[in-house]
Every structure is written in structure tokens, then in C-alpha cells.
Design a protein around this motif. Structure first.
Motif, PDB file in Angstrom:
ATOM      1  N   UNK A 176      -5.693   1.351  18.920  1.00  0.00           N
ATOM      2  CA  UNK A 176      -5.354   0.452  17.832  1.00  0.00           C
ATOM      3  C   UNK A 176      -6.618   0.152  17.048  1.00  0.00           C
ATOM      4  N   UNK A 177      -6.444  -0.416  15.845  1.00  0.00           N
ATOM      5  CA  UNK A 177      -7.628  -0.685  15.043  1.00  0.00           C
ATOM      6  C   UNK A 177      -7.420  -1.904  14.170  1.00  0.00           C
ATOM      7  N   UNK A 178      -8.535  -2.496  13.811  1.00  0.00           N
ATOM      8  CA  UNK A 178      -8.562  -3.621  12.891  1.00  0.00           C
ATOM      9  C   UNK A 178      -9.688  -3.344  11.899  1.00  0.00           C
ATOM     10  N   UNK A 179      -9.360  -2.936  10.672  1.00  0.00           N
ATOM     11  CA  UNK A 179     -10.399  -2.535   9.718  1.00  0.00           C
ATOM     12  C   UNK A 179     -11.288  -3.675   9.267  1.00  0.00           C
ATOM     13  N   UNK A 185     -11.068   5.332   3.256  1.00  0.00           N
ATOM     14  CA  UNK A 185     -11.298   4.256   4.213  1.00  0.00           C
ATOM     15  C   UNK A 185     -11.182   2.889   3.524  1.00  0.00           C
ATOM     16  N   UNK A 186     -11.778   2.774   2.349  1.00  0.00           N
ATOM     17  CA  UNK A 186     -11.726   1.529   1.594  1.00  0.00           C
ATOM     18  C   UNK A 186     -10.285   1.160   1.253  1.00  0.00           C
ATOM     19  N   UNK A 187      -9.470   2.161   0.894  1.00  0.00           N
ATOM     20  CA  UNK A 187      -8.077   1.923   0.514  1.00  0.00           C
ATOM     21  C   UNK A 187      -7.275   1.402   1.706  1.00  0.00           C
ATOM     22  N   UNK A 188      -7.513   1.964   2.881  1.00  0.00           N
ATOM     23  CA  UNK A 188      -6.808   1.518   4.091  1.00  0.00           C
ATOM     24  C   UNK A 188      -7.209   0.083   4.432  1.00  0.00           C
ATOM     25  N   UNK A 189      -8.493  -0.222   4.315  1.00  0.00           N
ATOM     26  CA  UNK A 189      -8.963  -1.583   4.573  1.00  0.00           C
ATOM     27  C   UNK A 189      -8.274  -2.563   3.628  1.00  0.00           C
ATOM     28  N   UNK A 190      -8.187  -2.196   2.358  1.00  0.00           N
ATOM     29  CA  UNK A 190      -7.601  -3.092   1.352  1.00  0.00           C
ATOM     30  C   UNK A 190      -6.108  -3.302   1.562  1.00  0.00           C
ATOM     31  N   UNK A 191      -5.438  -2.330   2.203  1.00  0.00           N
ATOM     32  CA  UNK A 191      -3.993  -2.428   2.385  1.00  0.00           C
ATOM     33  C   UNK A 191      -3.589  -2.777   3.816  1.00  0.00           C
ATOM     34  N   UNK A 192      -4.564  -3.109   4.632  1.00  0.00           N
ATOM     35  CA  UNK A 192      -4.290  -3.398   6.032  1.00  0.00           C
ATOM     36  C   UNK A 192      -3.313  -4.560   6.210  1.00  0.00           C
TER      37      UNK A 192
END
Length: 269
Positions: free
Chosen positions: A15-18, A40-47
């Protein structure tokens, strides 16, 4: 020479937590630079949106996502549509192209021995090992470095968010990729540019039990990296191997290839 890393646990997390990925912009007083790749930035922003969707079906909310969640078609269509193509290019094309160039590269003379005494030919010498530029140039816009690669103060690096750091772990079966290290991005050029004729190159291996990898031959991380960096003209002068489990040093050194024995330091802690 710093910047080398051996960590076989981080990309395997289930599991992960950006929010643990912190972007650190460059400034003159801070060498801890980290600029995430665009995917990576996009995934962080949409987490938060993805997490909210997951929790809508859970009785007990979670603050983490399954590491392979971003590769599910439903997830990509709902939250990651803008980077869907880039995610799949990174997983299925970029890493394959990069690793093929690594495998095809012919061994070269130690880079330090090629430097002039005043290091004036550093740029010319280091261009020999510029694998990343060759891959990016061949891929064109599809492999745009800002899309797929993150940057730290030692050059390009694989995105450190676990599902991106080792995307093939999310394939099937997962166990086939447990000890695979093809996800590492080695910016040999950036590391070479930090060298001088008198530099010494050191590998620090934390959690180094060679007996754990005794049936894997060159898949042993320390053996693999020693061979790889020697091929690219950066032979390790010292390998410091730290291990918590108490192991007879005689058995450790028996497991090493002859070319590593003189430089290998076994340290039980």
C-alpha cells in the motif's frame, strides 16, 4: 560518490500514501532536491479523490491505497485518464528500452583513469555512459523525461512512489519480480560528473546477507551492482555490507565472486 541505493523493500510495499513524497525544490543551501515526475505528481494530486472512492465501499476507512490500484483500468478511467497512456508507456516500454541499453552496453575502462589531472575532459569522458539521453532521444515525446523520470541532486532517478518505482511488481505473478532490480534508474552521467581522478567509489549495502540470495547468483544485489558499475567504468573501491543476522564471515566470503573479496567489508551489527 553518493546516490547509489539498494532497497528491495520500498517498492514491494502493498500500500502507499503519496503524502510521504515531499517535493524539495533546489536552493543554494539545500542539497536535498527532489522533483517528482509528472506522472508521480499527478497521482499525488489526485490521491484524496482515489482514497475517497475506495472508502465509499469500506466500513472501516483507510488512509492508504493498494500499491497496484493505479494500474486498474477503472481507476485510470475515473481518476488518471490524463496520464493513462504515460503510465502504460512507463510500465511497458520505457523500462524495457532502458534496460536493453544497459544490457547491450560494452564494458569500458575505469572512467577515473580517463580523466586529465585537471579534470578538464570530464564532460567528454562522462558522455560515454549517457544511457538515459539515448533512450529519451529514441522515444521522443513519448518518453519525455519530465513525464516519466524524477530528479534529485544526483540526477535522474526512478519515481519513488512505490507503484511507480517498480511497476512490473503489479504484473502477474508478482513473485516473479521479487528480486528484480530493473526498475532502478542509474544516471551514470550525473554520477560520473561528480568524479575526479582521485575519487573513491563506495557501495553501502544495508541488509546485506548474501546467504539470503545464495541461489540467485548475479541477482544478489551487491554482486549485481558491483558488476554493473564496473561495466560502466565505476568499479567500487569498497563495499560496506551491514547485516543484523549473525553469520560466520567465512561463509559470507565463500559466497562472493573472487573479484569482490578484496573490496568487501562484512559488518554484523
Amino acid at each position: 560518490l553518493s546516490g547509489l541505493r539498494v532497497n528491495n523493500s520500498l517498492p514491494r510495499r502493498l500500500s502507499f500514501d503519496p503524502r510521504t513524497v515531499e517535493e524539495k525544490p533546489h536552493d543554494n543551501n539545500n542539497n536535498n532536491i527532489y522533483k517528482p515526475a509528472l506522472i508521480e505528481r499527478y497521482i499525488i494530486d489526485n490521491f484524496d479523490k482515489m482514497l475517497q472512492h475506495v472508502n465509499s465501499d469500506r466500513e472501516v476507512p483507510t488512509d492508504r491505497l493498494d500499491a497496484c490500484y493505479i494500474y486498474k483500468e477503472e481507476t485510470q478511467n475515473m481518476f488518471l485518464n490524463e496520464i493513462k497512456q504515460d503510465l502504460n508507456v512507463h510500465k511497458n516500454e520505457f523500462l524495457d528500452s532502458y534496460n536493453e541499453k544497459i544490457r547491450q552496453f560494452p564494458p569500458i575502462q575505469d572512467l577515473r583513469s580517463q580523466f586529465n589531472n585537471d579534470n578538464s575532459n570530464n564532460h567528454e569522458v562522462c558522455q560515454q555512459v549517457d544511457i538515459i539521453s539515448r533512450v529519451l532521444n529514441e522515444g521522443g515525446d513519448k518518453f519525455g523525461s519530465h513525464k516519466l523520470l524524477s530528479i534529485n541532486n544526483k540526477g535522474y532517478i526512478e519515481p519513488i512512489l512505490p507503484p511507480l518505482r517498480d511497476p512490473k511488481f503489479c504484473g502477474s505473478p508478482k513473485l516473479d519480480n521479487i528480486m528484480d532490480m530493473d526498475y532502478f534508474i542509474h544516471d551514470f552521467t550525473a554520477m560520473c560528473q561528480q568524479l575526479k581522478k582521485t575519487s573513491r567509489i563506495i557501495l553501502i549495502d544495508m541488509g546485506a546477507s548474501p546467504l539470503f540470495h545464495s541461489t540467485e547468483g548475479e541477482h544478489n544485489p551487491a554482486i549485481y551492482l558491483t558488476s554493473l558499475y564496473a561495466k560502466f567504468g565505476m568499479a567500487f573501491d569498497h563495499v560496506y555490507a551491514y547485516e543484523l543476522t549473525q553469520i560466520d564471515p567465512t561463509e559470507v566470503y565463500k559466497s562472493l565472486p573472487p573479484n569482490m573479496i578484496a573490496s568487501y567489508h562484512w559488518i554484523n551489527i
